[in-house]
Design an enzyme around this catalytic site. Sequence first.
Site, mmCIF file in Angstrom:
data_model
loop_
_atom_site.group_PDB
_atom_site.id
_atom_site.type_symbol
_atom_site.label_atom_id
_atom_site.label_comp_id
_atom_site.label_asym_id
_atom_site.label_seq_id
_atom_site.Cartn_x
_atom_site.Cartn_y
_atom_site.Cartn_z
ATOM 1 N N GLY A 69 0.814 -1.209 0.000
ATOM 2 C CA GLY A 69 0.000 0.000 0.000
ATOM 3 C C GLY A 69 0.847 1.259 0.000
ATOM 4 O O GLY A 69 0.495 2.271 -0.615
ATOM 5 N N ASN A 70 2.019 1.201 0.665
ATOM 6 C CA ASN A 70 2.902 2.369 0.691
ATOM 7 C C ASN A 70 3.628 2.566 -0.634
ATOM 8 O O ASN A 70 4.169 3.641 -0.894
ATOM 9 C CB ASN A 70 3.918 2.238 1.831
ATOM 10 C CG ASN A 70 3.268 2.399 3.191
ATOM 11 O OD1 ASN A 70 2.321 3.162 3.345
ATOM 12 N ND2 ASN A 70 3.760 1.674 4.183
ATOM 13 N N LYS A 94 -2.176 -4.603 12.775
ATOM 14 C CA LYS A 94 -2.106 -4.174 11.386
ATOM 15 C C LYS A 94 -2.266 -2.660 11.282
ATOM 16 O O LYS A 94 -3.293 -2.100 11.669
ATOM 17 C CB LYS A 94 -3.194 -4.872 10.562
ATOM 18 C CG LYS A 94 -3.182 -4.508 9.084
ATOM 19 C CD LYS A 94 -1.922 -4.982 8.418
ATOM 20 C CE LYS A 94 -1.947 -4.697 6.917
ATOM 21 N NZ LYS A 94 -0.655 -5.012 6.281
ATOM 22 N N LYS A 120 -2.197 -8.409 3.304
ATOM 23 C CA LYS A 120 -2.227 -8.743 1.879
ATOM 24 C C LYS A 120 -1.067 -9.650 1.477
ATOM 25 O O LYS A 120 -1.197 -10.421 0.523
ATOM 26 C CB LYS A 120 -2.269 -7.478 1.027
ATOM 27 C CG LYS A 120 -0.988 -6.672 0.942
ATOM 28 C CD LYS A 120 -0.209 -6.960 -0.319
ATOM 29 C CE LYS A 120 1.053 -6.145 -0.422
ATOM 30 N NZ LYS A 120 1.840 -5.878 0.763
ATOM 31 N N LYS A 171 5.585 -9.926 5.675
ATOM 32 C CA LYS A 171 6.194 -10.146 4.357
ATOM 33 C C LYS A 171 7.137 -11.349 4.401
ATOM 34 O O LYS A 171 7.115 -12.220 3.519
ATOM 35 C CB LYS A 171 6.938 -8.890 3.899
ATOM 36 C CG LYS A 171 6.035 -7.709 3.595
ATOM 37 C CD LYS A 171 6.841 -6.467 3.256
ATOM 38 C CE LYS A 171 5.949 -5.333 2.773
ATOM 39 N NZ LYS A 171 4.868 -4.969 3.692
#
Length: 316
Positions: free
Chosen positions: A9-10, A122, A206, A264
């Site tokens: 998202g970043n 989150k 995600k 991640k």
Amino acid sequence: MRIVVALGGNALLARGERPDADVQEANVRRAVAALAPLAAHHELVITHGNGPQVGVLALQSASDPRLTTPYPFDVLGAQTQGMIGYWLLQALQNRLPGRQVAAIVNQTLVSAADPAFDRPTKFVGEVYPEAEAHRLAAERGWTVSRDGSGWRRVVGSPRPERVVETPLIRALLRLGAVVVCAGGGGVPVVRDELGELSGVEAVVDKDLASAVLAEALDADALLVLTDVPAVMRGFGTPDQAAIHRETPAGLRQLDFPAGSMGPKVDAVCRFVELTGGMAAIGALDDAEAILAGTSGTVVTPSGRYDGPVSSPGVSP
């Protein structure tokens, strides 16, 4: 190769940028420019984060005096899937004339008993100074936590079990389409005793959802693309060093923050452990180089990687 790419998202809205539509659309076009060469030669599924975007919509919803209660996070997640999916869809169509592109709103199954509902980790929304973050938390009933030099809202993030629309995504790949899906990890849903689905107040990570999807699709590679060039050993210390090749076991021995790099690393390790495929973490602009093995942190069962080779016998 069949490749699942997870966009952070970043990477679509950098820290400090205003969350205006034109700013994000420009970032989406840059992202698509980096991904188009992969789409030209491989089957491509693109997932994306929504942390900054869902936070903006949540703040708007909470501030709207016409609403009895703010929209829940499953609804906000669906809204961001439509918004970001539309931008990616259009940019991909413009960049890949003649190629079919599909952007879908989809759901991700989670467990109603997941303890993450009671332990928010989150990050969502914008970065605030500490005093403002605590003021907003008191006013709105938020939970906030430090994120780097600032503070952000945190919400529950249950572990994804399955992307509900996986068969549809398979069918779209079979037709030759580039597929945009699992935005924000997918809309979090639970299944009741009658087998019916309903949304829950949470945000699915995600990257973990992308790993679950990549495994279910028999993908050859999972690329987690963000705003950092590689995973760092000793991040923030004088001994900080980039990790270029590693095994899942080697990465799992290191300590990474739960709200950012931790998921991640967990995602790429899970994918490699379960499939024997290749996964990597690196910068969005280096997408081609990461697949080639000349950039990013590449994770394989052996820790060795000599470039992309498709898996024989994998059917759609």
